[in-house]
Scaffold this motif. Structure first.
Motif, PDB file in Angstrom:
ATOM      1  N   THR A   8       0.865  -1.176   0.000  1.00  0.00           N
ATOM      2  CA  THR A   8       0.000   0.000   0.000  1.00  0.00           C
ATOM      3  C   THR A   8       0.905   1.230   0.000  1.00  0.00           C
ATOM      4  OG1 THR A   8      -1.718  -1.184   1.200  1.00  0.00           O
ATOM      5  CG2 THR A   8      -1.849   1.219   1.202  1.00  0.00           C
ATOM      6  N   ALA A   9       0.725   2.075  -0.988  1.00  0.00           N
ATOM      7  CA  ALA A   9       1.563   3.270  -1.132  1.00  0.00           C
ATOM      8  C   ALA A   9       1.275   4.267  -0.018  1.00  0.00           C
ATOM      9  CB  ALA A   9       1.313   3.913  -2.492  1.00  0.00           C
ATOM     10  N   ASN A  10       2.312   5.062   0.308  1.00  0.00           N
ATOM     11  CA  ASN A  10       2.149   6.083   1.348  1.00  0.00           C
ATOM     12  C   ASN A  10       2.217   7.503   0.786  1.00  0.00           C
ATOM     13  OD1 ASN A  10       4.847   6.482   0.796  1.00  0.00           O
ATOM     14  ND2 ASN A  10       5.586   5.658   2.748  1.00  0.00           N
ATOM     15  N   GLY A  11       2.278   7.630  -0.544  1.00  0.00           N
ATOM     16  CA  GLY A  11       2.328   8.945  -1.169  1.00  0.00           C
ATOM     17  C   GLY A  11       3.724   9.515  -1.296  1.00  0.00           C
ATOM     18  N   ALA A  12       4.731   8.854  -0.687  1.00  0.00           N
ATOM     19  CA  ALA A  12       6.105   9.349  -0.758  1.00  0.00           C
ATOM     20  C   ALA A  12       7.064   8.317  -1.343  1.00  0.00           C
ATOM     21  CB  ALA A  12       6.583   9.749   0.640  1.00  0.00           C
ATOM     22  N   THR A  13       6.798   7.035  -1.119  1.00  0.00           N
ATOM     23  CA  THR A  13       7.688   5.971  -1.591  1.00  0.00           C
ATOM     24  C   THR A  13       7.555   5.790  -3.098  1.00  0.00           C
ATOM     25  OG1 THR A  13       7.512   4.837   0.531  1.00  0.00           O
ATOM     26  CG2 THR A  13       8.264   3.524  -1.330  1.00  0.00           C
TER      27      THR A  13
ATOM     28  N   THR B 153       6.892   9.231 -10.174  1.00  0.00           N
ATOM     29  CA  THR B 153       6.088   9.962  -9.195  1.00  0.00           C
ATOM     30  C   THR B 153       5.483   8.940  -8.247  1.00  0.00           C
ATOM     31  OG1 THR B 153       5.509  11.617 -10.861  1.00  0.00           O
ATOM     32  CG2 THR B 153       4.128  11.525  -8.889  1.00  0.00           C
ATOM     33  N   ALA B 154       5.583   9.191  -6.960  1.00  0.00           N
ATOM     34  CA  ALA B 154       5.074   8.242  -5.971  1.00  0.00           C
ATOM     35  C   ALA B 154       3.567   8.039  -6.141  1.00  0.00           C
ATOM     36  CB  ALA B 154       5.364   8.737  -4.567  1.00  0.00           C
ATOM     37  N   PRO B 155       3.103   6.783  -6.095  1.00  0.00           N
ATOM     38  CA  PRO B 155       1.655   6.552  -6.110  1.00  0.00           C
ATOM     39  C   PRO B 155       1.009   7.219  -4.882  1.00  0.00           C
ATOM     40  CG  PRO B 155       2.853   4.520  -6.528  1.00  0.00           C
ATOM     41  CD  PRO B 155       3.864   5.538  -6.103  1.00  0.00           C
ATOM     42  N   ALA B 156      -0.216   7.648  -5.031  1.00  0.00           N
ATOM     43  CA  ALA B 156      -0.926   8.362  -3.968  1.00  0.00           C
ATOM     44  C   ALA B 156      -1.079   7.488  -2.717  1.00  0.00           C
ATOM     45  CB  ALA B 156      -2.292   8.809  -4.466  1.00  0.00           C
ATOM     46  N   ASN B 157      -1.210   8.136  -1.592  1.00  0.00           N
ATOM     47  CA  ASN B 157      -1.394   7.455  -0.318  1.00  0.00           C
ATOM     48  C   ASN B 157      -2.617   6.535  -0.376  1.00  0.00           C
ATOM     49  OD1 ASN B 157      -0.893   6.877   2.416  1.00  0.00           O
ATOM     50  ND2 ASN B 157      -2.413   8.392   3.049  1.00  0.00           N
ATOM     51  N   GLY B 158      -2.441   5.302   0.034  1.00  0.00           N
ATOM     52  CA  GLY B 158      -3.536   4.339   0.068  1.00  0.00           C
ATOM     53  C   GLY B 158      -3.716   3.511  -1.193  1.00  0.00           C
TER      54      GLY B 158
END
Length: 142
Positions: A14-19, A64-69
């Motif tokens: 699950t992406a955190n918006g920064a990774t 670009t990091a995937p969005a949070n969640g």
């Protein structure tokens, strides 16, 4: 190098918006052997791939990091195909032959992953065919 007997054929995070870096823990022989999904939608752009041909896997690096969640799914999705045409009395290069065999094994592992997700009848069943669908019925197990 032979293809290892791989038990992990997908990774989910699950992406955190920064990774931006997401590892995968399985071997692929070519970039087309892996499918990347973001929240269930296949994506083919916006990332680079490392570890092609490496037994231990590699990483998906998003620009670009995937969005949070957002759920980031990576899985082995090797196509069952062969492009090499060996010629009568032609060169029989060991590296080329090895790559052809690797592709076969990766495709079989990929199919095994997908078949493991299917509804199946037991091998001992007489026909292995599910009954015709009918209104107000459900498939169930106990």
């Amino acid at each position: 190098m032979p293809v290892p007997a791989q038990t992990t054929l997908f990774n989910e995070s699950t992406a955190n918006g920064a990774t931006t870096v997401f590892p995968y823990d399985f071997m692929i022989a070519a970039a087309g052997d892996i499918t990347v999904e973001l929240d269930g939608v296949v994506t083919t752009t916006g990332f680079t791939l490392t570890g092609v041909g490496e037994e231990s896997g590699g990483t998906i690096v998003f620009s670009t990091a995937p969005a949070n969640g957002v759920v980031v799914l990576r899985y082995l999705d090797s196509e069952l195909s062969r492009a090499t045409d060996y010629q009568q009395l032609g060169d029989f290069n060991a590296d080329t032959v090895d790559q052809d065999f690797d592709r076969l094994w990766l495709a079989m592992q990929s199919l095994s992953l997908k078949l493991g997700l299917c509804v199946r009848a037991p091998i001992s069943s007489a026909s292995g065919v599910l009954p015709e669908p009918a209104a107000n019925n459900v498939i169930g197990w106990n």
